[in-house]
Design an enzyme around this catalytic site. Sequence first.
Site, PDB file in Angstrom:
ATOM      1  N   ASP A 297       0.858  -1.182   0.000  1.00 49.10           N
ATOM      2  CA  ASP A 297       0.000   0.000   0.000  1.00 49.10           C
ATOM      3  C   ASP A 297       0.902   1.243   0.000  1.00 49.10           C
ATOM      4  O   ASP A 297       1.786   1.350  -0.837  1.00 49.10           O
ATOM      5  CB  ASP A 297      -0.968  -0.056   1.195  1.00 49.10           C
ATOM      6  CG  ASP A 297      -1.961   1.090   1.227  1.00 49.10           C
ATOM      7  OD1 ASP A 297      -2.950   1.061   0.469  1.00 49.10           O
ATOM      8  OD2 ASP A 297      -1.733   2.036   2.011  1.00 49.10           O
TER       9      ASP A 297
ATOM     10  N   HIS B 205      -7.082  -6.340  -0.916  1.00 44.25           N
ATOM     11  CA  HIS B 205      -6.033  -5.339  -0.758  1.00 44.25           C
ATOM     12  C   HIS B 205      -4.941  -5.726   0.236  1.00 44.25           C
ATOM     13  O   HIS B 205      -3.802  -5.300   0.098  1.00 44.25           O
ATOM     14  CB  HIS B 205      -6.672  -4.019  -0.310  1.00 44.25           C
ATOM     15  CG  HIS B 205      -5.684  -2.907  -0.149  1.00 44.25           C
ATOM     16  ND1 HIS B 205      -4.912  -2.441  -1.184  1.00 44.25           N
ATOM     17  CD2 HIS B 205      -5.316  -2.182   0.956  1.00 44.25           C
ATOM     18  CE1 HIS B 205      -4.129  -1.469  -0.753  1.00 44.25           C
ATOM     19  NE2 HIS B 205      -4.349  -1.294   0.537  1.00 44.25           N
TER      20      HIS B 205
END
Length: 315
Positions: free
Chosen positions: A94, A293
């Site tokens: 991320d 994610h």
Amino acid sequence: MVDVNGVRLHIAEQGDGPLVVLLHGFPESWHSWHHQFGPLADAGFRVVAPDQRGYGRSDHPDDVDAYTILHLVGDVVGLIHALGEEKAYVVGHDWGAPVAWHTALLRPDMVLGVAGLSVPPPFRGTEPPLAAMEKRFDGRFYWNYFNRPGVADAEFAKDTRTALRKFFYSASGDAPGARGGMQPLVDPERGWLAAMPDPEVLPDWFTEDDLDALTESFSKGFTGALNWYRNLDRNWELTAPWHGAVVTRPALYIYGDRDLVPAFPGTPELIERLPDLMPNLWREPIKLAGCGHWTQQERPDEVSAALIEFLRACA
């Protein structure tokens, strides 16, 4: 606790051998890598994961301008030196991925190899990202929502545990209808959390203990973490000297096919072109089926195995 680049960073550490720095994203902490510590240490590496500035037990500078990409890369450079090393492998997920990619871009002399999870390598666009998303999504893209001073800070801090539970579930591959093509848009009046499902039972890969640790790490609030987003346009300005530059160090990219980030505007096309754009991309990008994610947490075994193979190949 380690003093680097004018701030004090909390780190977790395990193992001996070549240094591997693991960089977390939003809204996370060093704990997001807890599945990787044992396997990487057992494979002969010294594993260090900091709470990056603005997160967890590390310092949270008050000044928004203290969170530019140059500060964040400076923290990694300072950390490597503070740990008594001259070079390291750098891995990020991320927001940690752009920090890792930029460390390799700006200080290739210090990076043995670089890996990014979810967010692909940085290829600087032709216009500031916040302005571009403002136009494309009429101000509803989550970056623009985060850029409103104090707004998202207050929404997420109102009930930190619930906010984090919703974040992790809704962005995971386990959420109903989770798919890579959906854009994270926010109703500016209702906030972001209102539209997120709140699971009665957490996914197997994310336990109540994990949620406890994460909640504790945000006891100081979310402002430091959100300040990273408030520098997106500033970062675009600061990185102008590297426009068109590519990461030349050995590189690995891993992402989930149900992750929202690789579906951001222009990103699918970028991922397709990575083998041509990255001169030392170790292999084709690794796409994990059914993964959302939270790559290294949703698919810990696959990620650890891929990282170990890559790190050994770079040696």
